[in-house]
Design a protein around this motif. Sequence first.
Motif, mmCIF file in Angstrom:
data_model
loop_
_atom_site.group_PDB
_atom_site.id
_atom_site.type_symbol
_atom_site.label_atom_id
_atom_site.label_comp_id
_atom_site.label_asym_id
_atom_site.label_seq_id
_atom_site.Cartn_x
_atom_site.Cartn_y
_atom_site.Cartn_z
ATOM 1 N N GLU A 136 0.813 -1.227 0.000
ATOM 2 C CA GLU A 136 0.000 0.000 0.000
ATOM 3 C C GLU A 136 0.846 1.275 0.000
ATOM 4 N N MET A 137 1.758 1.337 -0.960
ATOM 5 C CA MET A 137 2.581 2.545 -1.139
ATOM 6 C C MET A 137 2.118 3.253 -2.396
ATOM 7 N N PRO A 138 1.997 4.579 -2.386
ATOM 8 C CA PRO A 138 1.707 5.287 -3.629
ATOM 9 C C PRO A 138 2.816 5.012 -4.652
ATOM 10 N N LEU A 139 2.411 4.809 -5.920
ATOM 11 C CA LEU A 139 3.359 4.457 -6.978
ATOM 12 C C LEU A 139 3.311 5.493 -8.099
ATOM 13 N N LEU A 140 4.473 6.025 -8.452
ATOM 14 C CA LEU A 140 4.573 7.013 -9.533
ATOM 15 C C LEU A 140 5.455 6.444 -10.644
ATOM 16 N N GLU A 141 5.057 6.700 -11.898
ATOM 17 C CA GLU A 141 5.844 6.195 -13.028
ATOM 18 C C GLU A 141 6.013 7.290 -14.086
ATOM 19 N N PRO A 142 7.244 7.815 -14.251
ATOM 20 C CA PRO A 142 7.457 8.854 -15.261
ATOM 21 C C PRO A 142 7.428 8.280 -16.673
ATOM 22 N N SER A 143 6.927 9.080 -17.625
ATOM 23 C CA SER A 143 6.939 8.605 -19.006
ATOM 24 C C SER A 143 7.764 9.505 -19.926
ATOM 25 N N ASP A 144 8.432 10.503 -19.374
ATOM 26 C CA ASP A 144 9.497 11.162 -20.132
ATOM 27 C C ASP A 144 10.500 11.756 -19.146
ATOM 28 N N PHE A 145 11.492 12.447 -19.656
ATOM 29 C CA PHE A 145 12.626 12.847 -18.820
ATOM 30 C C PHE A 145 12.261 14.013 -17.895
ATOM 31 N N GLN A 146 11.457 14.936 -18.420
ATOM 32 C CA GLN A 146 10.968 16.041 -17.595
ATOM 33 C C GLN A 146 10.162 15.477 -16.422
ATOM 34 N N GLU A 147 9.316 14.504 -16.732
ATOM 35 C CA GLU A 147 8.508 13.893 -15.667
ATOM 36 C C GLU A 147 9.368 13.132 -14.673
ATOM 37 N N ALA A 148 10.456 12.525 -15.167
ATOM 38 C CA ALA A 148 11.338 11.788 -14.248
ATOM 39 C C ALA A 148 11.834 12.741 -13.170
ATOM 40 N N LYS A 149 12.157 13.960 -13.570
ATOM 41 C CA LYS A 149 12.593 14.964 -12.588
ATOM 42 C C LYS A 149 11.411 15.440 -11.731
ATOM 43 N N ASP A 150 10.351 15.852 -12.419
ATOM 44 C CA ASP A 150 9.239 16.478 -11.689
ATOM 45 C C ASP A 150 8.513 15.507 -10.751
ATOM 46 N N LEU A 151 8.334 14.277 -11.206
ATOM 47 C CA LEU A 151 7.650 13.293 -10.355
ATOM 48 C C LEU A 151 8.496 12.947 -9.129
ATOM 49 N N THR A 152 9.816 12.902 -9.316
ATOM 50 C CA THR A 152 10.690 12.598 -8.178
ATOM 51 C C THR A 152 10.533 13.683 -7.114
ATOM 52 N N LYS A 153 10.544 14.928 -7.577
ATOM 53 C CA LYS A 153 10.399 16.041 -6.639
ATOM 54 C C LYS A 153 9.058 15.927 -5.895
ATOM 55 N N TRP A 154 8.012 15.659 -6.657
ATOM 56 C CA TRP A 154 6.662 15.565 -6.065
ATOM 57 C C TRP A 154 6.572 14.390 -5.096
ATOM 58 N N ALA A 155 7.292 13.306 -5.400
ATOM 59 C CA ALA A 155 7.248 12.108 -4.563
ATOM 60 C C ALA A 155 7.635 12.423 -3.117
ATOM 61 N N PHE A 156 8.612 13.332 -2.939
ATOM 62 C CA PHE A 156 9.029 13.701 -1.575
ATOM 63 C C PHE A 156 7.896 14.426 -0.840
ATOM 64 N N GLU A 157 7.210 15.315 -1.571
ATOM 65 C CA GLU A 157 6.096 16.050 -0.946
ATOM 66 C C GLU A 157 4.977 15.091 -0.557
ATOM 67 N N LEU A 158 4.642 14.184 -1.482
ATOM 68 C CA LEU A 158 3.593 13.196 -1.199
ATOM 69 C C LEU A 158 3.936 12.352 0.018
ATOM 70 N N SER A 159 5.217 11.933 0.076
ATOM 71 C CA SER A 159 5.660 11.081 1.175
ATOM 72 C C SER A 159 5.441 11.784 2.512
ATOM 73 N N GLU A 160 5.735 13.087 2.556
ATOM 74 C CA GLU A 160 5.531 13.821 3.817
ATOM 75 C C GLU A 160 4.047 13.986 4.119
ATOM 76 N N GLN A 161 3.273 14.129 3.049
ATOM 77 C CA GLN A 161 1.838 14.312 3.238
ATOM 78 C C GLN A 161 1.190 13.062 3.845
ATOM 79 N N ILE A 162 1.638 11.891 3.365
ATOM 80 C CA ILE A 162 1.029 10.642 3.817
ATOM 81 C C ILE A 162 1.780 10.052 5.016
ATOM 82 N N GLY A 163 2.971 10.585 5.296
ATOM 83 C CA GLY A 163 3.791 10.032 6.378
ATOM 84 C C GLY A 163 4.202 8.605 6.087
#
Lengths: 642, 204
Positions: A136-163
């Motif tokens: 039960e972990m949120p899962l993110l999958e980038p589909s281009d290089f810009q997203e690889a960067k942006d999704l990684t950044k967002w992943a940290f925010e999400l992680s703090e939001q959900i603890g």
Amino acid sequence: MTKLLSPAKSKVLFLGNEAIARGALEAGVSVATGYPGTPSSEVIESLAHVASERNLYVEWSVNEKVALEVAAAASFAGLRSMAVMKQNGVNVASDFLLHLTASGTRGGLVLVSCEDPGALSSVNEGESRYFARMLEMPLLEPSDFQEAKDLTKWAFELSEQIGNVVMLRSVTRMSHASGNVICGKLPVKSRKAHFEYDGSVMDSSRGPMISTPVVAKHLLHQEKLKDIEALFEKSPFNRYVGPGKPELLIITSSACFLYAEEAVEMLGLQKRVGILKLGTTWPLPPKLLEKHLRKTKKILIVEEVLPFLEENVKVLAASLVSRIGINTFYGKYDEMLPSAGELNPDIVAAALCHILKVKRKTLPANYLNDSQKAAALIPVREQTFCAGCPHRASFWNIHNAIALDGRKGFVCGDIGCYSMAALSPATGYHTMPTLHSMGSGTGLASGFAKLAQFGLDQPILTVCGDSTFYHAVIPALINAQHNRADITFIVLDNAGTAMTGFQPHPGLAISAMKEVVPAVDIAAICSAIGAKVAVSDPFDLETTGKILTSFLADKGLLKVLILRQACALSPEKKGKKIFDVKVNESLCLGDACGCNRLCTRVFRCPALTWDRTTKKAVVDEVICAGCGVCVSICPQKAIIKL
Amino acid sequence: MKRTRQKETKNLILTGVGGQGNVMASRTLAGMLVDAGYIVTIGETFGMSQRGGSVMSHLRISPDSVKSPQIPRGEADVIVALEPLEALRVLTVYGNPQVCVLSNARPAYPIGVITGELSYPSGENIQVAFQRLSKAFWIIDATSAALALGNPVLSNIVMIGALAKTGLLPIDRRMFEKEIKKTLAADKCAVNLKAYDAGGGMIK
């Protein structure tokens, strides 16, 4: 200044893995850990290069489980951290991961799994997406290089939001592909590490970090996941391209989105086919899916490798059937797309042609005919040990010792470049018939050795690399010693984690961040557990052969032979020949020699070739690394060191 | 040399054998094109599968968007090969009547050829296949040029110089110089420029 620290707004060509590293930097990551594994290694490598400039702690950990534990400690102390590994690394980390998702985290913690559909550089094409659903972990999958960067950044925010941990999954065609990325801002970090533990057990921000009370914490986690689902409904990383009422809806994620887009364009189906690209693949956002599932009756799900997305979409569609009606699904379950190997635009195009009854433009028949004729001339290029590779010499020694012993001994294999001895049996001189996960060679050998009471009388050998020794071999080796397993254990020590690009490991006196650190000695560990230990140079065929022969004859105990010789591609050796090696044509008897072309037919070094006109051996000076081993194998002494 | 901007996506495949500098060459080319304002996608694999094996980088050079890191079959515009057999291998999968091929002449023998189990096609057969399967092709001895400069691994740069001279891509020497200066020391830049020029000199 390195490219990874380019200023905000600059447009840079990043490897997918560099884009992930940049995203972590933009999120203000403090601690990054991992264990090298293709296709994941460049994330940690690139962060290690900028560690001092960005005040990071970057570590090549002993294995993936420890990497995740080290990253989790930083999270518990309030810092942002990430652990990076290849697909099967998640299996190694999974026991801790199960408990970590139960205890929760504090500072943003991102688990990056870079996977290898098609096993381009793996001996498995394992999937870690199922861990996201199972744990039960949120899962993110980038589909281009810009997203690889942006999704990684967002992943940290999400992680703090959900603890809790957030998982980012990449694939070889994303991690090892490159593309344009527009950089964002690098933050000024101000967090101080401190571990608070005086709060109540249910207070994950101040209390102890433990998984109990299990059920109460589990329920709390599931409630938080509902919030994540709501965020995913509105995420810009999920988007639809195509007509309002498509004939066919493709649902896809990761690099498969690019294949689907290319296939639609190639077939000119832009007006008939719509694509829903998901960047958030677990939990699925139900309202968004409902909105798009209503658009059409035909749905094709394009993903690698197993039908993970397909199963989740179908479960959702089943619960929505009273509102959206009955859909026809195409994907893996109906075998429209293969459930093994990687996809590409051609495979997706073939599926589209089949479903929509259209034809792809083909090349002229005479061209295809000529092309087929030319293809018939092309010999396969098999993988092999590089010229100058110490493993070739090691397996030459092992093969000769087993042959001399005469009891049909064999080697239990392990993971590294030396796996090629199993993948291409002639490369290992047909000595290595088993190959599984890291450390498993020693575990299997320990087991084989206990079969004497059931009649097994073959000598048991096993090999592992220096990095693998620390990663997973030590427990199996202790098992072998404690249970009196008679095995000859050979460490192919080539002075680094060579296969993945010479990352340091605990046996070296240097860390990922180039600090001087204590080296942990393999020989000392083996001696300490009570094994009989010898060290040799695999290029010295005579000495190594003698030790191996005596080890095979010495029954009833654990014997360890450490074969030390640096990898031919290592930075200290690459491009530098120890010897200039040449064939003395007047001494080489060619086909007339009784050796039956031992040097080229059996030894199989890419630099030692056979001249079909003179019918003699010849050294290719461009490829030869100058190790000089072939000099020792020629019975005629025709190969000479200059 | 003045070059006009391309309007459509161009598909280039760079191929060779592990250790020939394929990845470095593809990144250098891509870096030059990104600087010129193109959206470049490179697809490649590296790791154990490439030890002594075939390597291939797919470059998609687009005026406006990210493309699949794998080029569809039959859709290559340009094939650049550091090894002739690999040129042929790629040509038979990704070729079409419009493709152009630039290949190094020097073979690197697969292990099966060395052991005598397989045979390597003759230079003549390779040339006939190039003729039938491409619009235009060039075969140059890049390895000898690189050896003359002191290091066989410079063959990849010789090939980039030759590629620029063919005019198949919107690249020139100034762009190359700017790109290598980002990563290489001054002395290395000089020998790389020599290799680049040697390549250009081999295209008539």
